[in-house]
Design an enzyme around this catalytic site. Structure first.
Site, short mmCIF file in Angstrom:
data_model
loop_
_atom_site.label_atom_id
_atom_site.label_comp_id
_atom_site.label_asym_id
_atom_site.label_seq_id
_atom_site.Cartn_x
_atom_site.Cartn_y
_atom_site.Cartn_z
N HIS A 192 -7.11 -5.89 -1.35
CA HIS A 192 -5.87 -5.13 -1.49
C HIS A 192 -4.92 -5.82 -2.46
O HIS A 192 -4.62 -7.01 -2.31
CB HIS A 192 -5.18 -5.00 -0.13
N ASP A 208 -1.64 -5.46 -2.90
CA ASP A 208 -0.38 -5.91 -2.32
C ASP A 208 -0.54 -7.00 -1.27
O ASP A 208 0.46 -7.54 -0.79
CB ASP A 208 0.42 -4.73 -1.75
N GLU A 243 -12.29 -0.96 12.45
CA GLU A 243 -11.62 -2.26 12.40
C GLU A 243 -10.88 -2.56 13.70
O GLU A 243 -10.69 -3.73 14.04
CB GLU A 243 -10.64 -2.30 11.22
#
Length: 342
Positions: free
Chosen positions: A15, A17, A198
């Site tokens: 990711h 960010d 997850e």
């Protein structure tokens, strides 16, 4: 660890960010006329080694997204992640982000995407790495906003954008909420992965498979019923595993129960990824090293196979994929595949 550092690698789940290094992040704050030292950011942008849950882990991301809303900032961010990955031998990296979480009144989602694409071009000119961008639809956002993200993925597919994803708090927003969007993506020829399994929900993995996902982000919940693995293997699905993050967020409660070894024994294709280099204070070298130390001894050949499986599942045109596989095959000829990583 030096041998591991030098091994060619492929990363598919990273990711933007969550992976801008602290020095670059401090620069981004300076661009906004704000002061944040690397020490300050260490406290705010890096998650605890053990989080209460995924929600606590996700609280680190706004620290970065709030300073990405300009072309220069996006380019700095992409360069930061590419530099980190190239320094540890990553030959191909897919970076994902939500343009919705970065946009402002003065910086549209399309401008976010365009800036990231320019960042990719610059990074590939500067570092020995190839990059692909995955756009994330986000759980908890309106269907209209997520459809706009889908539209941007379709518009810029093949121009730096390689796929679509859905991310965010899986426990609150299950996969069926995104069924229509994924069916639209499939009809438009946009490949997609999905964060699923997850937070313990196996059904999310199975729904993602049913909707046409070509990869599963995390997929840890599959350990609840390994009989389902046959369907994933038949469909050629790869699991994007992120070991350090998976332990931080409680997706797995301990290294003793982490299903990496079981998944491989079952014949499932897996990739190893950082998820978030900064939030998890990790690198791909550390991920493999931790697996080697905590789950079971790995060989250079194990890393080669995982890397090759990752390349095979990459969202690349077939010709580019074959070239990457050939590059990896040639590079690994310089290593003893039977050698230990230690």
């Amino acid at each position: 660890m030096e041998t591991l550092l030098n091994l060619p690698k492929v990363e598919l789940h990273c990711h933007l960010d969550g992976s801008v290094d602290l020095h670059a992040l401090s620069q981004l704050y300076q661009l906004e006329g704000l002061t944040k030292t690397e020490e300050d950011l260490l406290k705010e942008a890096v998650a605890p080694a053990t989080c209460l849950n995924l929600t606590e882990y996700l609280r680190c991301f706004p620290v970065t997204t709030k300073v990405l809303a300009s072309e220069k900032a996006m380019m700095i961010a992409v360069l930061s992640v590419a530099k980190q990955a190239a320094a540890e031998g990553v030959r191909y990296l897919e970076i994902r982000f939500s343009p919705d979480f970065i946009q402002t009144a003065d910086f549209s989602m399309e401008q976010v995407v365009q800036a990231a694409i320019e960042g990719v071009k610059l990074a590939q000119a500067v570092y020995p790495i190839r990059l692909g961008l995955i756009l994330c639809m986000m759980r908890g956002r309106s269907e209209d906003v997520n459809r706009q993200v889908l539209g941007l993925a379709e518009k810029y597919l093949g121009q730096g954008i390689v796929a679509l994803d859905v991310a965010g708090d899986e426990s609150k927003y299950p996969m069926p909420l995104f069924k229509e969007l994924f069916l639209e993506a499939r009809a438009a020829g946009i490949p997609f992965t999905a964060h699923a399994g997850e937070t313990g929900n196996l059904d999310n993995v199975l729904w993602a498979l049913d909707y046409g996902a070509r990869r599963i982000g995390h997929g840890i919940a599959l350990i609840k019923d390994l009989s389902q693995a046959e369907d994933l293997k038949s469909a050629g699905i790869l699991l994007e595993m992120c070991p350090i993050s998976n332990l931080q967020t409680g997706a797995s409660v301990s290294w003793e129960t982490y299903p990496f070894g079981i998944f491989r024994e079952t014949g499932l294709a897996v990739s190893i990824n950082t998820d978030n280099r900064t939030v998890s204070s990790s690198s791909l070298t550390q991920e493999f090293g931790t697996l080697d130390a905590q789950v079971g001894s790995l060989t250079v050949g194990d890393v080669y196979q995982i890397t090759r499986d990752s390349a095979q599942a990459a969202f690349l045109p077939e010709g580019d994929k074959l070239a990457l596989l050939d590059e990896l095959d040639q590079a690994y000829q310089a290593f003893d595949l039977k050698a230990s990583l230690r």
